[in-house]
Design a protein around this motif. Structure first.
Motif, PDB file in Angstrom:
ATOM      1  N   CYS A  15       0.870  -1.198   0.000  1.00  0.00           N
ATOM      2  CA  CYS A  15       0.000   0.000   0.000  1.00  0.00           C
ATOM      3  C   CYS A  15       0.894   1.231   0.000  1.00  0.00           C
ATOM      4  N   ARG A  18      -0.525   3.491   5.227  1.00  0.00           N
ATOM      5  CA  ARG A  18      -1.430   2.655   6.005  1.00  0.00           C
ATOM      6  C   ARG A  18      -2.595   3.497   6.537  1.00  0.00           C
ATOM      7  N   CYS A  19      -3.827   3.132   6.210  1.00  0.00           N
ATOM      8  CA  CYS A  19      -5.002   3.840   6.733  1.00  0.00           C
ATOM      9  C   CYS A  19      -5.207   3.383   8.188  1.00  0.00           C
ATOM     10  N   THR A  26      -0.671  -5.757   5.496  1.00  0.00           N
ATOM     11  CA  THR A  26      -0.200  -4.784   4.498  1.00  0.00           C
ATOM     12  C   THR A  26       1.263  -4.435   4.758  1.00  0.00           C
ATOM     13  N   GLY A  64      -4.231  -5.227   1.267  1.00  0.00           N
ATOM     14  CA  GLY A  64      -3.318  -4.408   0.497  1.00  0.00           C
ATOM     15  C   GLY A  64      -3.992  -3.653  -0.659  1.00  0.00           C
ATOM     16  N   ASN A  92      -7.523   0.753  -5.306  1.00  0.00           N
ATOM     17  CA  ASN A  92      -7.765   2.030  -4.631  1.00  0.00           C
ATOM     18  C   ASN A  92      -7.966   3.082  -5.713  1.00  0.00           C
ATOM     19  N   ARG A 129      -7.770   8.479   4.249  1.00  0.00           N
ATOM     20  CA  ARG A 129      -7.760   8.022   2.858  1.00  0.00           C
ATOM     21  C   ARG A 129      -7.031   9.028   1.974  1.00  0.00           C
TER      22      ARG A 129
END
Ligand SMILES: C[S@@+](CC[C@H](N)C(=O)[O-])C[C@H]1O[C@@H](n2cnc3c(N)ncnc32)[C@H](O)[C@@H]1O
Ligand code: SF4
Length: 384
Positions: A15, A18-19, A26, A64, A92, A129
């Motif tokens: 990713c 990281r959210c 991830t 991910g 995404n 996000r």
């Protein structure tokens, strides 16, 4: 002889960042390792390939952020995987460019699941996000231009600070994009995430509103012509979809208790009565495969009683009847009668179940709308 496995999950953990709310397996960044990881996945496929059918029903690349993977490596991976009737990639929105959409299309992908989450900029920033509402719209347009006719959007509700009118607006924005499929998840406070630490109290307050949010999601989407085929999942009904069945075939396989093979770090497999989870650690995973070995895995015993209980828990999330005979041992008959009396469950019978002669009927169980809204609590009550 054991039946071939027809469902393949491939985990792509990378990713861009990281959210806060996410506890999936991830790895942030590491562009230098994408090639080695894809090589590892294809080596793992060779080691595990034996039970797989030559033509799969479904292949699902999840993360991910699969679409954050270096494009060359993503293409190499897709070229090396067995063919599937339904091939899904999670994406995404900010990663979906015309070039990426074209790459997916020419690589045989025919379904894309986009993580929109919400269209409200303030709530997107609560979730950490990267994508804004325009990125979601643009991603859908790029995918449509590339020829995709099966797009799913993920939405999350119960976000700290979210008002009922925000949820109404999110659903309206999502519907305006005419997705074939929608997944609407209640935000789960994952223990140990910085998000839960920061927003714990607000999340508890939101918990009381969740039931109302869920009912609103179901009512609005069903009213808009979507089929509520699983607790959190909706697809355009066949009449509005030129007769196509737009349920996620891959996730249906999980809910119907089918076998599946999972590749990659943290991936779970259930094959011929055995379940295992591959190590979630990237380094040891890559080292083992470089040496031609299977990566470390955690084995989970899977007695028939557990499989039957899973069939009940997962099968009753669906809008189709669950045949009773194969799971009868796990059910509490008194609880079943009580749930029927309360109008939460309904016994039905249908023709043509497995092992039933043509013309004969099989007893089955479904939850009523009220039962489905109460969800897992009802199902837990049923299990003896
Ligand atoms: C495995 S994630 C990966 C998708 C993709 N990386 C993204 O972020 O859009 C798939 C979906 O799980 C959902 N999800 C992740 N964490 C969640 C949480 N804590 N509560 C509810 N849903 C969650 C989100 O809707 C997300 O789109
Ligand atoms: S929510 Fe998606 S993008 Fe965010 S960290 Fe989790 S998998 Fe990665």
């Amino acid at each position: 002889m054991s039946e071939s496995v027809r469902h393949l999950y491939v985990h792509l953990p990378f990713c861009a960042h990281r959210c806060g709310y996410c506890d999936f397996v991830t790895v942030v960044g590491r562009r230098g390792q994408h090639a080695a990881y894809v090589k590892g996945l294809l080596a793992e496929l060779e080691l595990e390939r034996e039970p797989l059918a030559p033509q799969l029903e479904t292949v699902f690349l999840g993360g991910g952020t699969p679409t954050f993977t270096e494009p060359r490596e993503l293409e190499r991976l897709l070229a090396g995987l067995p063919a599937g009737d339904e091939v899904t990639v999670e994406a995404n929105p900010e990663t979906v460019t015309p070039a990426l959409a074209a790459l997916l299309r020419r690589s045989g992908v025919n379904r894309v699941s986009l993580g929109a989450q919400t269209f409200q900029p303030a709530l997107l920033s609560v979730l950490d996000r990267v994508a804004g509402p325009d990125d979601v719209r643009r991603a859908v347009y790029h995918l449509r231009d590339a020829g995709f006719d099966n797009i799913s959007l993920d939405l999350i509700y119960g976000i700290p600070g979210q008002k009922p009118s925000d949820l109404d607006a999110d659903i309206a924005e999502a519907l305006a994009l005419r997705p074939e499929h929608l997944s609407c998840y209640e935000l789960e406070a994952k223990p140990g995430t910085r998000f839960t630490h920061a927003h714990g109290e607000e999340l508890q307050r939101q918990a009381e509103a969740m039931e109302g949010y869920f009912a609103c999601v179901v009512e609005t989407l069903v009213g808009a012509g979507y089929r509520w085929y699983e607790t959190a999942n909706f697809c355009r009904a066949p009449s509005a979809a030129e007769g196509r069945d737009l349920r996620s075939r891959h996730n249906l396989a999980y809910w119907q208790g089918r076998d599946y093979l999972g590749l990659g770090i943290g991936a779970v497999s259930t094959v011929h009565g055995t379940r295992w989870r591959t190590t979630p650690r990237l380094g040891p995973y890559l080292t083992a495969l470089r040496e031609g070995q299977r990566p470390l895995r955690e084995l989970e015993p899977l007695p028939d009683s557990v499989r039957r209980a899973e069939r009940v828990m997962l099968g009753l999330r669906l809008d189709e009847p669950l045949p009773l005979a194969p799971v009868a041992e796990e059910l509490d008959a008194r609880a079943l009668s009580r749930l029927e009396r309360l109008g939460l469950a309904r016994r039905t019978s249908f023709e043509g179940g497995a092992g039933v002669r043509p013309g004969e009927c099989e007893d089955a169980l479904t939850l009523t709308t009220r039962g489905r809204l109460l969800g897992d609590a009802v199902t837990a009550d049923l299990l003896a």
